[in-house]
Write a protein that holds these residues in place. Structure first.
Motif, PDB file in Angstrom:
ATOM      1  N   GLY A 250      -2.736  -0.679  -3.650  1.00  0.00           N
ATOM      2  CA  GLY A 250      -3.399   0.596  -3.910  1.00  0.00           C
ATOM      3  C   GLY A 250      -2.731   1.749  -3.200  1.00  0.00           C
TER       4      GLY A 250
ATOM      5  N   ALA B 233      -3.506   7.560  -8.938  1.00  0.00           N
ATOM      6  CA  ALA B 233      -3.611   6.091  -8.859  1.00  0.00           C
ATOM      7  C   ALA B 233      -4.166   5.545 -10.172  1.00  0.00           C
ATOM      8  CB  ALA B 233      -4.495   5.697  -7.688  1.00  0.00           C
ATOM      9  N   GLU B 234      -5.200   6.225 -10.671  1.00  0.00           N
ATOM     10  CA  GLU B 234      -5.798   5.752 -11.928  1.00  0.00           C
ATOM     11  C   GLU B 234      -4.797   5.812 -13.073  1.00  0.00           C
ATOM     12  OE1 GLU B 234     -10.380   6.812 -10.775  1.00  0.00           O
ATOM     13  OE2 GLU B 234      -9.349   8.104 -12.222  1.00  0.00           O
TER      14      GLU B 234
ATOM     15  N   ILE C 260       0.880  -1.171   0.000  1.00  0.00           N
ATOM     16  CA  ILE C 260       0.000   0.000   0.000  1.00  0.00           C
ATOM     17  C   ILE C 260       0.914   1.218   0.000  1.00  0.00           C
ATOM     18  CG2 ILE C 260      -1.606   1.331   1.417  1.00  0.00           C
ATOM     19  CD1 ILE C 260      -2.899  -1.332   2.231  1.00  0.00           C
TER      20      ILE C 260
ATOM     21  N   VAL D 153      -3.515   1.618 -10.729  1.00  0.00           N
ATOM     22  CA  VAL D 153      -3.650   0.905  -9.439  1.00  0.00           C
ATOM     23  C   VAL D 153      -4.895   1.440  -8.719  1.00  0.00           C
ATOM     24  CG1 VAL D 153      -1.160   0.537  -9.178  1.00  0.00           C
ATOM     25  CG2 VAL D 153      -2.212   2.498  -8.086  1.00  0.00           C
ATOM     26  N   SER D 154      -5.382   0.695  -7.750  1.00  0.00           N
ATOM     27  CA  SER D 154      -6.599   1.115  -7.041  1.00  0.00           C
ATOM     28  C   SER D 154      -6.324   2.302  -6.135  1.00  0.00           C
ATOM     29  CB  SER D 154      -7.107  -0.023  -6.160  1.00  0.00           C
ATOM     30  OG  SER D 154      -7.343  -1.155  -6.924  1.00  0.00           O
ATOM     31  N   PHE D 155      -7.316   3.173  -6.049  1.00  0.00           N
ATOM     32  CA  PHE D 155      -7.260   4.231  -5.030  1.00  0.00           C
ATOM     33  C   PHE D 155      -8.083   3.740  -3.849  1.00  0.00           C
ATOM     34  CE2 PHE D 155      -8.817   8.236  -3.118  1.00  0.00           C
ATOM     35  CZ  PHE D 155      -7.581   8.712  -2.721  1.00  0.00           C
ATOM     36  N   LEU D 156      -7.442   3.614  -2.691  1.00  0.00           N
ATOM     37  CA  LEU D 156      -8.113   2.975  -1.554  1.00  0.00           C
ATOM     38  C   LEU D 156      -8.906   3.966  -0.704  1.00  0.00           C
ATOM     39  CD1 LEU D 156      -5.209   0.580  -0.491  1.00  0.00           C
ATOM     40  CD2 LEU D 156      -7.255  -0.008  -1.792  1.00  0.00           C
TER      41      LEU D 156
ATOM     42  N   LYS E  98      -6.480  10.157  -6.256  1.00  0.00           N
ATOM     43  CA  LYS E  98      -7.295   9.232  -7.049  1.00  0.00           C
ATOM     44  C   LYS E  98      -6.840   9.257  -8.511  1.00  0.00           C
ATOM     45  CE  LYS E  98     -12.108   7.895  -7.125  1.00  0.00           C
ATOM     46  NZ  LYS E  98     -12.518   7.728  -8.490  1.00  0.00           N
TER      47      LYS E  98
ATOM     48  N   ASP F 227      -1.483  -5.805 -10.338  1.00  0.00           N
ATOM     49  CA  ASP F 227      -1.695  -4.903  -9.224  1.00  0.00           C
ATOM     50  C   ASP F 227      -3.143  -4.838  -8.779  1.00  0.00           C
ATOM     51  OD1 ASP F 227       0.918  -4.251  -9.249  1.00  0.00           O
ATOM     52  OD2 ASP F 227       0.681  -2.359 -10.297  1.00  0.00           O
ATOM     53  N   LYS F 228      -4.052  -5.168  -9.704  1.00  0.00           N
ATOM     54  CA  LYS F 228      -5.462  -4.867  -9.423  1.00  0.00           C
ATOM     55  C   LYS F 228      -6.169  -5.962  -8.640  1.00  0.00           C
ATOM     56  CE  LYS F 228      -6.262  -0.904 -11.602  1.00  0.00           C
ATOM     57  NZ  LYS F 228      -7.274   0.073 -11.756  1.00  0.00           N
TER      58      LYS F 228
ATOM     59  N   ARG G 167     -11.748  -7.506  -0.792  1.00  0.00           N
ATOM     60  CA  ARG G 167     -10.843  -7.859  -1.892  1.00  0.00           C
ATOM     61  C   ARG G 167     -10.041  -9.125  -1.599  1.00  0.00           C
ATOM     62  NH1 ARG G 167      -7.188  -3.132  -4.208  1.00  0.00           N
ATOM     63  NH2 ARG G 167      -5.560  -4.336  -5.211  1.00  0.00           N
TER      64      ARG G 167
END
Ligand SMILES: Nc1ncnc2c1ncn2[C@@H]1O[C@H](COP(=O)(O)OP(=O)(O)OP(=O)(O)O)[C@@H](O)[C@H]1O
Length: 310
Positions: free
Chosen positions: A200, A229-230, A171, A234-237, A226, A309-310, A279
């Motif tokens: 993320g 990350a996009e 993370i 990768v995910s934005f947590l 955000k 990563d996703k 997840r």
């Protein structure tokens, strides 16, 4: 001279084979490293808060404070001044136990005073980390959080390499000042290069929550975590506000999630926990996720980027 009892972190004969077996033998379902592109963004605070958050949801949690040059996890979990014990009969290190039964190992427990600096060179540091992993009696854990040193230089590299292939993922913690630049991307790139999939990004100190009114102000402008990350696929947590009650709880050695469970920062942190638990539900329930990942939707093969990563 140290006045801590019975500590013997052996750094003499690391044996890779034993180390890997030792780590996996403990049956740790998720091993999550927390990284940042630079220091001071709240990486350790987020590591400790995630540990407390998982424990609040009933999981068995351990924290390895691998931020060897600036270990702050014990203070954040109210364990300042605690010790590690070495059971010489079983040849294991016994971790300290924090709130909600969280097991903690940190180099800080071995330092003679709060002001002592760690001056070890890289090779000794990686051996100490390996010993912490292989020789600690972690027991069965659902989640182990690992606080890495900040940045993308030698210290995190040495430790990330010592952990290579053993982590579920990373993370990345960012703060407003660095999302506009290349620092988050650098941290993501670092994680990928050391072969740790990025789970993320969490943007800390995104904004300010006023304790008097409960209102949140985006004092640093619109948060960009955000978007960053996009862009990096990768995910934005989630984002955690700056709140003076967090520092106040830290100074008192009480995790803010326990002291102030209803503030915005705590609610947002628990939302991150719930999404992570969703997840990784297969891993947490003992099933592997790898098989499920292989079932790609039509057209997914063509999508570029970093699907792992996703
Ligand atoms: N959201 C927040 N609200 C209030 N204070 C915060 C918040 N996040 C972090 N802090 C405070 O900022 C300081 C730095 O946090 P922390 O030590 O976690 O950073 P770090 O990224 O781990 O630093 P480093 O890795 O460079 O040692 C601490 O005093 C912490 O209490």
């Amino acid at each position: 001279m140290s006045n801590k009892p019975n500590i013997n972190v052996k750094v003499q004969q690391p044996q890779k084979q034993q180390i890997k077996l030792g780590f996996s033998a403990g049956n740790v379902k998720l091993k999550i490293a927390v990284m940042s592109g630079k220091g001071g963004v709240g990486k350790s605070l987020i590591t400790a808060a995630l540990a407390v958050g998982f424990a609040l949801r009933g999981l068995k949690v351990g924290v390895l404070d691998a931020d060897i040059y600036g270990p702050t996890i014990p203070k954040l979990l109210g364990l300042a001044g605690s010790s590690l014990y070495y059971d010489d009969k079983r040849d294991v290190i016994i971790p300290a136990t924090g709130p909600l039964n969280i097991k903690v190992v940190s180099i800080d427990f071995l330092l003679p005073s709060e002001d002592s600096a760690v001056v070890w060179r890289g090779v000794l540091v990686s051996k100490a980390i390996e010993d912490f992993l292989s020789k600690t009696d972690w027991g069965d854990l659902d989640v182990m959080m690992i606080d890495l040193p900040p940045g993308t230089g030698d210290a995190p590299l040495t430790i990330a390499q010592a952990l290579s292939g053993q982590l579920t993922g990373s993370i990345i913690v960012s703060a407003p000042g660095d999302v506009s630049g290349r620092i988050v991307k650098k941290a993501i790139d670092f994680s990928r290069k050391v072969k740790v999939p990025v789970i993320g990004v969490i943007e800390n100190m995104c904004c300010f929550t006023c304790p008097d009114t409960g209102k949140t102000y985006y004092v640093f402008g619109e948060p960009e975590g955000k978007r960053m990350a996009e862009e990096a696929n990768v995910s934005f947590l989630g984002e955690i506000p700056l709140d003076p009650r967090i520092s106040e709880a830290n100074n008192a050695g009480v995790p803010f999630l326990l002291k102030y469970p209803d503030i915005e920062a705590s609610r947002k942190l628990m939302t991150v926990i719930d999404s992570l638990m969703g997840r990784f539900k297969d891993e947490l329930s003992g099933q592997t996720k790898r098989e499920i990942r292989l079932m790609k939707l039509p057209g997914e093969e063509e999508s570029s980027g970093n699907e792992e990563d996703k």
